[in-house]
Design an enzyme around this catalytic site. Structure first.
Site, PDB file in Angstrom:
ATOM      1  N   LYS A 165       0.858  -1.181   0.000  1.00 42.75           N
ATOM      2  CA  LYS A 165       0.000   0.000   0.000  1.00 42.75           C
ATOM      3  C   LYS A 165       0.901   1.241   0.000  1.00 42.75           C
ATOM      4  O   LYS A 165       1.556   1.541   1.002  1.00 42.75           O
ATOM      5  CB  LYS A 165      -0.918  -0.032   1.229  1.00 42.75           C
ATOM      6  CG  LYS A 165      -1.949  -1.135   1.140  1.00 42.75           C
ATOM      7  CD  LYS A 165      -2.901  -0.899  -0.022  1.00 42.75           C
ATOM      8  CE  LYS A 165      -3.529  -2.159  -0.557  1.00 42.75           C
ATOM      9  NZ  LYS A 165      -4.347  -1.931  -1.742  1.00 42.75           N
ATOM     10  N   ASP A 193       0.608  -0.593  -5.006  1.00 43.64           N
ATOM     11  CA  ASP A 193      -0.766  -0.132  -5.240  1.00 43.64           C
ATOM     12  C   ASP A 193      -0.962   1.224  -4.571  1.00 43.64           C
ATOM     13  O   ASP A 193      -1.011   1.316  -3.337  1.00 43.64           O
ATOM     14  CB  ASP A 193      -1.750  -1.155  -4.681  1.00 43.64           C
ATOM     15  CG  ASP A 193      -3.200  -0.830  -5.026  1.00 43.64           C
ATOM     16  OD1 ASP A 193      -3.437   0.236  -5.632  1.00 43.64           O
ATOM     17  OD2 ASP A 193      -4.091  -1.635  -4.689  1.00 43.64           O
ATOM     18  N   GLU A 218       0.060  -0.140  -9.601  1.00 46.07           N
ATOM     19  CA  GLU A 218      -1.404  -0.287  -9.606  1.00 46.07           C
ATOM     20  C   GLU A 218      -2.095   1.032  -9.272  1.00 46.07           C
ATOM     21  O   GLU A 218      -1.739   1.689  -8.288  1.00 46.07           O
ATOM     22  CB  GLU A 218      -1.834  -1.380  -8.603  1.00 46.07           C
ATOM     23  CG  GLU A 218      -3.352  -1.573  -8.553  1.00 46.07           C
ATOM     24  CD  GLU A 218      -3.790  -2.880  -7.902  1.00 46.07           C
ATOM     25  OE1 GLU A 218      -2.986  -3.828  -7.851  1.00 46.07           O
ATOM     26  OE2 GLU A 218      -4.943  -2.953  -7.446  1.00 46.07           O
ATOM     27  N   ASP A 241      -7.553  -0.710 -11.165  1.00 46.79           N
ATOM     28  CA  ASP A 241      -8.503  -1.262 -10.195  1.00 46.79           C
ATOM     29  C   ASP A 241      -9.700  -0.325 -10.019  1.00 46.79           C
ATOM     30  O   ASP A 241     -10.730  -0.492 -10.670  1.00 46.79           O
ATOM     31  CB  ASP A 241      -7.767  -1.513  -8.862  1.00 46.79           C
ATOM     32  CG  ASP A 241      -8.640  -2.174  -7.814  1.00 46.79           C
ATOM     33  OD1 ASP A 241      -9.851  -2.308  -8.032  1.00 46.79           O
ATOM     34  OD2 ASP A 241      -8.113  -2.556  -6.750  1.00 46.79           O
ATOM     35  N   LYS A 265     -13.166  -7.034  -8.609  1.00 45.83           N
ATOM     36  CA  LYS A 265     -13.714  -7.216  -7.263  1.00 45.83           C
ATOM     37  C   LYS A 265     -15.204  -7.555  -7.411  1.00 45.83           C
ATOM     38  O   LYS A 265     -15.930  -6.863  -8.132  1.00 45.83           O
ATOM     39  CB  LYS A 265     -13.557  -5.928  -6.443  1.00 45.83           C
ATOM     40  CG  LYS A 265     -12.117  -5.615  -6.056  1.00 45.83           C
ATOM     41  CD  LYS A 265     -12.039  -4.364  -5.208  1.00 45.83           C
ATOM     42  CE  LYS A 265     -10.732  -4.267  -4.454  1.00 45.83           C
ATOM     43  NZ  LYS A 265      -9.579  -3.881  -5.281  1.00 45.83           N
TER      44      LYS A 265
END
Ligand code: MG
Length: 367
Positions: A165, A193, A218, A241, A265
C-alpha cells in the site's frame, strides 16, 4: 423454487494486525460486514456477504449495503433464485446502480443454485483449473522498514506475491518499494498499489525512480485518464482497479492498452453473475486478472475462491484470502490458505455453513 424470506445480519470483523492503512491516510480497524441468508420454499438456504473497505474506498459503505438490500429484498420475494440473469435484471430495475448492495444477494443465489444442482459454484462458473491458485498478501502502509519486515514474515508463511500500500509521499513510497523488493526473490511478484493516491507529478517521480525495479504499478491516480497518462510514461507492468468498474471501462482500457492486469472485485461489479461476465470478457481479451472483493470474511473468501478457481490459471494474476486477515471465523467450510495458495470447496454451493451463534441476532428480515 421460490424465495420466501431474506434474513440480514451485521458482523464486525477486527483485524489480526489491528489496523489496515492505505493511501491518503485512510484506514480501517474493524470491518463492518453484512451477511444475507436467502430462504426458499424448497428448504434450501443460500448465503452471501458484502463488506466495503470502509466508506471512502469505493462509492460504497456498510450501512448503505444494508439500506440497498432492504430496498431490493421485497422485489426478490417469490422469485426463482436459480434464474440468476433474470434475478439480476429484477434488481437492476428495482434499484439503479449500487452494485455492492446487489452483490451479497446474487452471491447467496449462486450458493442456492450450487446446492440444488449438487455442484460447487466454481464448476457452475466455468470449471476448476488446477488443484489450487495463487494468493497475494496486502501490506498495510507503514514506514518502509516496517513494511519490509512484514513482507519477510509473510514470505516465510508461503506467500510469493505482495501488494504494497503506497500512494503517499513520493520519496517515502520509492523507499518502500526498494526496501521490500530487497527482501524478495526474483520469482516473487511485487505490486505497488497507490489506490488513487498520487497526483500525476508524484506518480511520474515514482515510476521514474523504480524503472529498474521489478515492480507492478497499480492505480496510481484518481481518474482513468490520469492513470493512462502515467501508463504511457512507464514501461513497468500496469494494473488498473478503482477506475475500472464496468464492462465499458474494461473494453475502453483494453482498446487504449491502458493495463496489463485488471482487478475484478465481486462487489465492484455487483455480484458473481456480473463479475463472471467481466472475468470472461477479460479472459477473451487476454487480460490477466486479480480476482477478489473489496474486503470480507468467510463467505466472501469462499465466493472469491470459486471465481478465482474457475479462472484459467494463466489469466489469474493473483487472488485474496481475506478471512486470514480478520479475527472472526463465522462459517464452517470456508477455504483456508495453505502456504500462499487457496482452493475452492468441493462441496455443493459455496461450501460454507454460517455459525448461528457467531452471526447473532438478525438485523432485519424481509418476507
Ligand atoms: Mg487495488
Amino acid at each position: 423454487m421460490r424465495i420466501t424470506k431474506i434474513n440480514v445480519y451485521q458482523i464486525d470483523l477486527p483485524l489480526h494486525e489491528g489496523t489496515y492503512n492505505w493511501s491518503g491516510g485512510k484506514s480501517v480497524q474493524v470491518f463492518d460486514s453484512t451477511v444475507v441468508a436467502i430462504e426458499t420454499d424448497a428448504g434450501v438456504t443460500g448465503h452471501g456477504e458484502v463488506c466495503p473497505l470502509g466508506p471512502v474506498y469505493l462509492p460504497a459503505y456498510a450501512a448503505g449495503a444494508r439500506a440497498g438490500i432492504r430496498e431490493l429484498a421485497p422485489a426478490l420475494i417469490g422469485r426463482d433464485p436459480t434464474q440468476l440473469q433474470k434475478l439480476n435484471g429484477v434488481m437492476d430495475t428495482t434499484l439503479k446502480g449500487h452494485p455492492y448492495a446487489k452483490s451479497a444477494l446474487d452471491m447467496a443465489c449462486w450458493d442456492i443454485l450450487g446446492k440444488v444442482t449438487g455442484q460447487p459454484v466454481c464448476h457452475l462458473l466455468g470449471g476448476r483449473y488446477g488443484d489450487d491458485f495463487v494468493l497475494y498478501r496486502a501490506i498495510s502502509q507503514e514506514a518502509p522498514d516496517v513494511m519490509a519486515g512484514k513482507v519477510a514474515g509473510y514470505k516465510a508463511e508461503g506467500y510469493t506475491r505482495f501488494q504494497l500500500k503506497v500512494g503517499a509521499d513520493a520519496l517515502t513510497d520509492i523507499e518502500r518499494i526498494h526496501a521490500v523488493r530487497d527482501k524478495l526473490d526474483p520469482t516473487d511478484v511485487l505490486v505497488a498499489d497507490a489506490n488513487t493516491g498520487w497526483l500525476m507529478h508524484d506518480a511520474m517521480r515514482v515510476v521514474s525512480a523504480v524503472r529498474d525495479v521489478d515492480v507492478y504499478i497499480e492505480q496510481p491516480c484518481l481518474s482513468y485518464d490520469e492513470c493512462l497518462s502515467i501508463r504511457r510514461h512507464t514501461d513497468r507492468p500496469f494494473v488498473l482497479d478503482e477506475s475500472v468498474d464496468s464492462l465499458n471501462m474494461l473494453m475502453q482500457g483494453h482498446a487504449d492498452r491502458a493495463m496489463d492486469v485488471v482487478n475484478i472485485k465481486i462487489s465492484k461489479f455487483g455480484g458473481l453473475t456480473k463479475a463472471r461476465q467481466a472475468r470472461d470478457l477479460c479472459a477473451s481479451m487476454g487480460v490477466a486478472m486479480t480476482i477478489e472483493d473489496s474486503w470480507g470474511g468467510d463467505i466472501i473468501t469462499a465466493a472469491i475462491s470459486h471465481l478465482a478457481h474457475s479462472t484459467p490459471t494463466d489469466l489469474l494474476f493473483t487472488s485474496t484470502d481475506f478471512n486470514s486477515y480478520v479475527t472472526v471465523d463465522f462459517a464452517d467450510g470456508a477455504p483456508q490458505r495453505a502456504g500462499g495458495r487457496l482452493a475452492a470447496s468441493t462441496a455443493p454451493g459455496l461450501g460454507v455453513t454460517p455459525l448461528a451463534d457467531v452471526l447473532g441476532e438478525v438485523a432485519f428480515e424481509v418476507q
